[in-house]
Design a protein around this motif. Structure first.
Motif, PDB file in Angstrom:
ATOM      1  N   THR A  40     -65.482  28.351  42.632  1.00 17.80           N
ATOM      2  CA  THR A  40     -64.742  29.281  41.787  1.00 17.80           C
ATOM      3  C   THR A  40     -64.100  28.537  40.622  1.00 17.80           C
ATOM      4  O   THR A  40     -63.781  27.356  40.724  1.00 17.80           O
ATOM      5  N   LEU A  41     -63.922  29.238  39.506  1.00 18.50           N
ATOM      6  CA  LEU A  41     -63.197  28.660  38.378  1.00 18.50           C
ATOM      7  C   LEU A  41     -61.848  29.350  38.197  1.00 18.50           C
ATOM      8  O   LEU A  41     -61.194  29.188  37.179  1.00 18.50           O
ATOM      9  N   ASP A  42     -61.450  30.133  39.182  1.00 19.14           N
ATOM     10  CA  ASP A  42     -60.130  30.749  39.157  1.00 19.14           C
ATOM     11  C   ASP A  42     -59.129  29.703  39.653  1.00 19.14           C
ATOM     12  O   ASP A  42     -59.085  29.380  40.839  1.00 19.14           O
ATOM     13  N   LYS A  45     -57.186  29.994  42.804  1.00 17.57           N
ATOM     14  CA  LYS A  45     -57.923  30.180  44.060  1.00 17.57           C
ATOM     15  C   LYS A  45     -58.681  28.925  44.471  1.00 17.57           C
ATOM     16  O   LYS A  45     -59.333  28.900  45.499  1.00 17.57           O
ATOM     17  N   GLN A 216     -56.881  41.946  32.198  1.00 15.84           N
ATOM     18  CA  GLN A 216     -57.923  42.962  32.089  1.00 15.84           C
ATOM     19  C   GLN A 216     -58.700  43.125  33.376  1.00 15.84           C
ATOM     20  O   GLN A 216     -59.376  44.117  33.596  1.00 15.84           O
ATOM     21  N   TYR A 217     -58.646  42.123  34.208  1.00 21.76           N
ATOM     22  CA  TYR A 217     -59.441  42.163  35.434  1.00 21.76           C
ATOM     23  C   TYR A 217     -58.585  42.484  36.644  1.00 21.76           C
ATOM     24  O   TYR A 217     -59.060  42.509  37.765  1.00 21.76           O
ATOM     25  N   VAL A 219     -56.625  44.883  39.009  1.00 19.16           N
ATOM     26  CA  VAL A 219     -56.694  46.297  39.377  1.00 19.16           C
ATOM     27  C   VAL A 219     -55.691  46.547  40.492  1.00 19.16           C
ATOM     28  O   VAL A 219     -55.664  45.810  41.483  1.00 19.16           O
ATOM     29  N   ASN A 228     -55.354  43.357  42.877  1.00 20.33           N
ATOM     30  CA  ASN A 228     -56.589  42.590  43.067  1.00 20.33           C
ATOM     31  C   ASN A 228     -57.122  42.117  41.720  1.00 20.33           C
ATOM     32  O   ASN A 228     -57.049  42.837  40.739  1.00 20.33           O
ATOM     33  N   SER A 231     -63.722  39.817  39.741  1.00 17.67           N
ATOM     34  CA  SER A 231     -64.378  38.647  39.170  1.00 17.67           C
ATOM     35  C   SER A 231     -64.992  39.027  37.836  1.00 17.67           C
ATOM     36  O   SER A 231     -65.119  40.199  37.507  1.00 17.67           O
ATOM     37  N   THR A 234     -64.387  34.508  34.614  1.00 15.15           N
ATOM     38  CA  THR A 234     -64.618  33.065  34.632  1.00 15.15           C
ATOM     39  C   THR A 234     -66.040  32.716  34.210  1.00 15.15           C
ATOM     40  O   THR A 234     -66.500  31.621  34.466  1.00 15.15           O
ATOM     41  N   LYS A 235     -66.740  33.634  33.562  1.00 18.75           N
ATOM     42  CA  LYS A 235     -68.132  33.380  33.221  1.00 18.75           C
ATOM     43  C   LYS A 235     -68.263  32.592  31.909  1.00 18.75           C
ATOM     44  O   LYS A 235     -67.333  32.569  31.100  1.00 18.75           O
TER      45      LYS A 235
ATOM     46  N   GLN B  54     -58.079  43.645  52.178  1.00 21.01           N
ATOM     47  CA  GLN B  54     -58.556  43.965  50.844  1.00 21.01           C
ATOM     48  C   GLN B  54     -60.039  44.335  50.843  1.00 21.01           C
ATOM     49  O   GLN B  54     -60.473  45.210  50.111  1.00 21.01           O
ATOM     50  N   ARG B  88     -59.791  53.273  32.982  1.00 19.28           N
ATOM     51  CA  ARG B  88     -59.766  51.809  32.998  1.00 19.28           C
ATOM     52  C   ARG B  88     -60.352  51.240  31.705  1.00 19.28           C
ATOM     53  O   ARG B  88     -59.831  50.291  31.132  1.00 19.28           O
ATOM     54  N   ALA B  92     -58.529  48.809  28.815  1.00 19.63           N
ATOM     55  CA  ALA B  92     -59.052  47.516  28.383  1.00 19.63           C
ATOM     56  C   ALA B  92     -59.226  47.495  26.869  1.00 19.63           C
ATOM     57  O   ALA B  92     -58.887  46.522  26.195  1.00 19.63           O
ATOM     58  N   LEU B  97     -60.026  43.989  24.671  1.00 18.24           N
ATOM     59  CA  LEU B  97     -60.919  43.140  25.457  1.00 18.24           C
ATOM     60  C   LEU B  97     -61.949  43.983  26.193  1.00 18.24           C
ATOM     61  O   LEU B  97     -61.763  45.185  26.391  1.00 18.24           O
ATOM     62  N   ALA B  98     -63.024  43.320  26.575  1.00 15.51           N
ATOM     63  CA  ALA B  98     -64.087  44.038  27.284  1.00 15.51           C
ATOM     64  C   ALA B  98     -63.627  44.394  28.693  1.00 15.51           C
ATOM     65  O   ALA B  98     -62.989  43.597  29.369  1.00 15.51           O
ATOM     66  N   PRO B 100     -64.045  45.134  32.714  1.00 14.24           N
ATOM     67  CA  PRO B 100     -64.928  44.580  33.738  1.00 14.24           C
ATOM     68  C   PRO B 100     -66.163  45.447  33.916  1.00 14.24           C
ATOM     69  O   PRO B 100     -66.103  46.664  33.785  1.00 14.24           O
ATOM     70  N   GLU B 114     -66.609  33.203  44.942  1.00 13.74           N
ATOM     71  CA  GLU B 114     -65.591  34.192  44.592  1.00 13.74           C
ATOM     72  C   GLU B 114     -65.732  34.735  43.182  1.00 13.74           C
ATOM     73  O   GLU B 114     -65.240  35.808  42.884  1.00 13.74           O
ATOM     74  N   ASP B 115     -66.350  33.985  42.291  1.00 13.56           N
ATOM     75  CA  ASP B 115     -66.423  34.428  40.914  1.00 13.56           C
ATOM     76  C   ASP B 115     -67.629  35.317  40.637  1.00 13.56           C
ATOM     77  O   ASP B 115     -67.873  35.686  39.503  1.00 13.56           O
ATOM     78  N   TRP B 116     -68.398  35.621  41.666  1.00 18.30           N
ATOM     79  CA  TRP B 116     -69.635  36.357  41.442  1.00 18.30           C
ATOM     80  C   TRP B 116     -69.679  37.604  42.299  1.00 18.30           C
ATOM     81  O   TRP B 116     -69.213  37.615  43.429  1.00 18.30           O
ATOM     82  N   ARG B 117     -70.309  38.630  41.739  1.00 18.12           N
ATOM     83  CA  ARG B 117     -70.588  39.810  42.541  1.00 18.12           C
ATOM     84  C   ARG B 117     -72.021  39.686  43.037  1.00 18.12           C
ATOM     85  O   ARG B 117     -72.848  39.003  42.429  1.00 18.12           O
TER      86      ARG B 117
END
Lengths: 658, 336
Positions: A40-42, A45, A216-217, A219, A228, A231, A234-235, B54, B88, B92, B97-98, B100, B114-117
């Protein structure tokens, strides 16, 4: 047949298009493998060393660490200077006005407040939350929020997520003594003077994230009231960071690309315009990638034949024995010694003592999980089992990586000014006496001893060696229990074991990072060791103002657990192996704290960056030709000297057996 | 032909739901806490419990339903209708900003990465696996059919024996042996081809060959058997008597019929080539799907397990359907 060829042809065209559209970017200056892959790049975390390493290259905290000083000095980062109050609890940091985010916006003190609040929110799930809870009111804030979340939706509890969040924001300001005085001034107060807190600030969890982006991310979950973070932020090309480099691309399980952050305040120090991190998970393929010249640096060598790689390096040293001995006598950094020796494929590996200890854990609870009496509840039994293990043999014959056997938990020589206790020796005779005194003469009356471990990483070989020692010296029967990592973890956390393998790597340069492991309420006290005397020593050290006296208290605490109580049987100090060509790459640090900063790396003679060899200063004074890396402009203030350090730790290469 | 397709498509959801239920039960039974890291620091117990909540990982029934809800696109539709999504997005936009990303079929977050869906993971890995799989099957077809025809034309000749031995080796040697040998010989010793990675043609060739060998071997045996049977048939003798050139006899008349068993094998072979490449992916550092099957289970990454299993179940069913349709197209006599 023609009919059949049509679908095949379509497929081939599709494949061709896929390949053609998959293009690589411009040539990078530096290619590396960072363990296997980044998780992760958070920042808040992170907990894996490879993630933290990228975190330090992408972001910058208030301060950084000088990995080229024996004392591991704290050096300025986003903050130019700082002040510490008389009572050593209140810090005031003054941010440099030219610190910028990669989008050109200035870094503000409020960015740190936001990021640290994120760290303290139980919603985030920060593994290192305890570090930030040293701030006054922080622990209480986390507990308060967690309680409110647990009550959420229940009778008498909060029901509206938005209202609860508004209340939380207010509570944070009220409870936690952390605030942005103005855009460039950050002030906070600790609940007690903590001499190592300044160094903690160099840890990536304390680095700032860009609040407008992360918000922005975020929620609010209507059903649980939690905040929460989704993700996506961090892209590559999205993530906004304030460090030396910025992330231009991240292809899942393939690679990451970095570019110099054009807004970074010290960008002329950086060695590369572009970097490429390859994701290679197979440990053999990693070594092949280095040997074939695909990558400049491999952060960890985990291939099963790494002992052979090291043997070859020792051979290389023997061929240059006289020169090598002379440079060792001069006190030169092992990295620099390698650079001055001739170029040779065998000379492209570095093995340095790490800030980590391999050990075995004894379950200290009176009863085992299945209701039987636990023989290891008796500290005499634990001492006996400790003294019956021949660690030197394990290191020499099983590991063969030149690791140093230890009889204490804190790696000796890694922390300046700290004196390690003796620990218990290897002494089968004394071990048998202890065991007899505990009521088990010759091992009689003891149940079969179960040793819990996992398969990979050579743990099975160590377990076999220990089994042999215990059976031979103590007359007990030992059963080896090998489990899959998830099951193993469950068992250890639930004290469902007698003896189990374990390890610990320190997070900051203070003995507490290791000794906290044995505190009664610590989340990582898998042994459930509890001693009033130990707690008392640790509490007193927490409140001790004088650094020397504090280290003395910690020394006594370690002496207690390593000579009397033995919840942990220390085995050896880890060695970390990395591959790089010392004639090409500079910036690798051999310091026993083993922190490698990619932002300090440089390819020699490529015309980019300073192109000067970096190294730890020679330990003997007056060696000609030595440049003092510390003169890179570290601003010393009163605050940084609070971390009084009297002697320098020993940096050691394991290249040659003494 | 149309009723066949309709009937098969109608079976789709039933099969997939059965696979989903079975997988979710098995994955749930994997021991361990999916959010816990195997080594190192642990967050306090309350934090861990909150994290489980969660993701609905504290209750099986809630996980079962909520996963279906988002994976089937029901949530997407609901949020679009209720205006939650628009709300939502405008929030944004207001911040400049864009927003999600939203997915119609949301396969959830990966617990390990964690950074990926899971959607992103599939989007990055699936094309790789599909490309590699198809290349392997294409190579297997060329090698296998050629070897099979040669073997059938001159049965028990030295060349037939050689193809038999090669086929046996191809089937029996595990791919990590073949793969590692190829890596040693070509990139390391000869300096030809790439060591690993993905993207260029030279990075595809070696893993594709490694992956193709077992399939090639099987196809060679199938072709040889079919050819031998057909070459004895009356219509071949008739064709030869008519004076049809031998090459035309072999390729046009005999091979057409001998190829049918190969064709029915191609469906499962394609699916297998795309899923069964875990070892090959590892040896050549190919960023494909196979690794996620194994790692997902090892890490108890429930969302990832569910995602890859569902994707592959869909593909497998689809391939079988495609083969049935092709079969009928090639030989219209076959009943659906």
């Amino acid at each position: 047949m023609v009919k059949l060829l049509i679908p095949l042809l379509i497929l081939l065209v599709a494949v061709g298009v896929t390949i053609a559209t998959d293009e690589d970017g411009p040539e990078p200056d530096f290619v590396f493998i960072n363990r296997g892959d980044v998780t992760t790049l958070d920042l808040q975390k992170m907990s894996w060393s490879q993630d933290l390493r990228i975190g330090r290259a992408l972001f910058e905290g208030l301060v950084g660490l000088d990995v080229f000083s024996h004392e591991f000095n704290v050096k300025p980062g986003v903050s130019e200077r700082w002040e510490l109050s008389e009572d050593r609890k209140t810090y005031t940091f003054f941010l440099r006005p030219d610190a910028k985010w990669s989008n050109g916006e200035p870094v503000r003190a409020s960015d740190f407040v936001y990021s640290w609040r994120r760290m303290l929110l139980p919603d985030t799930g920060c593994d290192y939350i305890a570090m930030a809870q040293i701030i006054e009111g922080a622990k209480e804030f986390t507990t308060w929020r967690e309680q409110r979340l647990a009550e959420f939706g229940k009778e008498g509890g909060p029901a509206d997520a938005r209202a609860l969040w508004a209340e939380t924001e207010k509570k944070f300001v009220e409870m936690v003594r952390l605030s942005a005085v103005d855009d460039l001034t950050l002030r906070f107060t600790l609940s007690r003077p903590t001499p190592y807190f300044l160094e903690l600030l160099a840890f990536a969890s304390f680095y700032p994230v860009y609040p407008p982006q992360v918000r922005q991310y975020e929620v609010l979950d209507e059903s649980s009231g939690r905040l929460n973070t989704k993700s996506g932020w961090t892209k590559g090309g999205v993530l906004i960071s304030n460090g030396p480099y910025m992330l231009t691309g991240w292809r899942f399980k393939r690679d990451m690309t970095f570019e110099k952050n054009p807004h970074y305040w010290a960008k002329e120090r950086l060695g590369f315009d572009r970097m490429l991190m390859l994701s290679v998970e197979d440990v053999n393929a990693q070594v092949l990638a280095f040997r074939s010249g695909t990558v400049h640096w491999l952060s960890d060598v985990a291939a099963p034949y790494r002992a052979e790689i090291l043997t070859q390096k020792r051979e290389f040293y023997r061929e240059h024995q006289a020169e090598y001995d002379r440079m060792v006598a001069e006190g030169l950094d092992p990295v620099e010694i390698d650079r001055r020796l001739p170029s040779d494929p065998r000379n492209r590996v570095g093995a340095y003592s790490a800030f980590g200890t391999y050990f075995y854990s004894f379950n200290c609870q009176p009863k085992l999980k299945d209701g039987r009496d636990n023989p290891f509840a008796d500290k005499r039994v634990r001492r006996a089992f400790t003294m019956a293990v021949d660690k030197q043999r394990i290191v020499d014959q099983v590991r063969r990586l030149g690791e140093k056997p230890v009889s204490v938990l804190v790696p000796p020589g890694s922390i300046a000014g700290y004196r390690s206790p003796e620990g218990l020796p290897y002494d089968p005779e004394r071990a048998r006496r202890e065991l007899a005194a505990a009521g088990y003469p010759g091992g009689k009356g003891l149940p079969t001893i179960e040793v819990l471990f996992t398969k990979d990483g050579g743990h099975d070989l160590i377990a076999q060696a220990i089994k042999k020692d215990w059976e031979e010296h103590l007359g007990v029967s030992v059963e080896l229990v090998m489990k899959e990592i998830k099951v193993f973890r469950n068992d250890v956390r639930g004290q469902n074991f007698m003896v189990s393998r374990g390890s610990w790597f320190g997070d900051f340069g203070d003995p507490a990072t290791f000794l906290d492991l044995s505190r009664k309420d610590d989340g990582n006290n898998d042994r459930k060791y509890a001693s009033a005397e130990f707690e008392d020593l640790m509490n007193r050290s927490d409140n001790e103002q004088d650094p020397a006296k504090r280290f003395e208290l910690l020394h006594q605490a370690e002496k207690l657990i390593m000579e009397e109580d033995l919840p942990i049987l220390p085995m050896f100090q880890y060695v970390e192996m990395q591959m790089y060509d010392p004639h090409v790459l500079t910036g690798v640090s051999s310091h026993p704290r083993q922190i490698e900063n990619i932002q300090d790396f440089d390819i020699l003679g490529d015309g980019k960056g300073p192109d000067k060899p970096k190294m730890l200063p020679a330990k003997r004074r007056g060696v000609p030709g030595e440049s003092d890396i510390r003169s890179r402009g570290a601003v010393r203030t009163d605050a940084s000297s609070s971390h009084a350090r009297t002697s320098t730790p020993e940096s050691r290469s394991v290249g040659v057996a003494p | 032909m149309i009723p066949l397709i309709v009937r098969r498509i109608a079976q789709f959801p039933v099969i997939l739901l059965a696979i989903y239920t079975l997988t979710v039960v098995l994955a749930w039974a994997i021991p361990g806490n999916p959010l816990e890291k195997p080594e190192g620091r642990q967050p306090p117990a309350e934090v861990k419990q909150a994290m489980l909540r969660q993701y609905n990982l504290d209750r099986f029934d809630r996980f079962y339903v909520s996963y279906l809800d988002s994976a089937l696109g029901i949530r997407f539709v609901r949020e679009t209708i209720t205006g939650e999504a628009a709300r939502r997005a405008s929030a944004a936009e207001a911040a400049g900003l864009a927003a999600p990303k939203r997915y119609v079929f949301d396969l959830g977050p990966s617990l390990q990465y964690e950074d990926w869906r899971v959607n992103e993971i599939v989007a990055s890995a699936l094309p790789v696996s599909v490309t590699l799989g198809f290349c392997a099957v294409a190579i297997a077809l060329v090698i296998g059919v050629t070897a099979g025809v040669i073997g059938a034309v001159k049965p028990n000749s030295p060349i037939d024996l050689i193809t038999l031995v090669v086929a046996l080796v191809g089937i029996s040697l595990p791919s990590f042996v073949i793969g590692t040998t190829l890596v040693l010989v070509f990139p390391v010793w000869l300096g030809v081809g790439a060591l690993g990675g993905w993207g260029n043609l030279d990075q595809i060739i070696l893993p594709a060959i490694t992956l193709s060998l077992p399939f090639a071997a099987y196809i060679a045996r199938l072709t040889r058997m079919g050819m031998l049977d057909n070459l004895k048939a009356d219509y071949i003798r008739t064709a030869r008597a008519k004076g049809v050139p031998e090459s035309r006899v072999l390729l046009k008349h005999a091979l057409k019929n001998a190829f049918l068993p190969v064709l029915s094998y191609l469906g499962p072979a394609c699916a297998m080539a795309m899923t069964g490449s875990f070892v090959v992916e590892r040896v050549f550092s190919v960023p494909g799907m196979g690794q996620h099957f194994v790692n997902g289970v090892l890490n108890k990454d429930l969302f990832l397990i569910m995602g890859v299993v569902l994707i592959f179940a869909t593909m497998l069913v689809a391939f079988n359907l495609a083969v049935d349709v092709l079969y009928k197209w090639v030989d219209p006599r076959i009943e659906g």
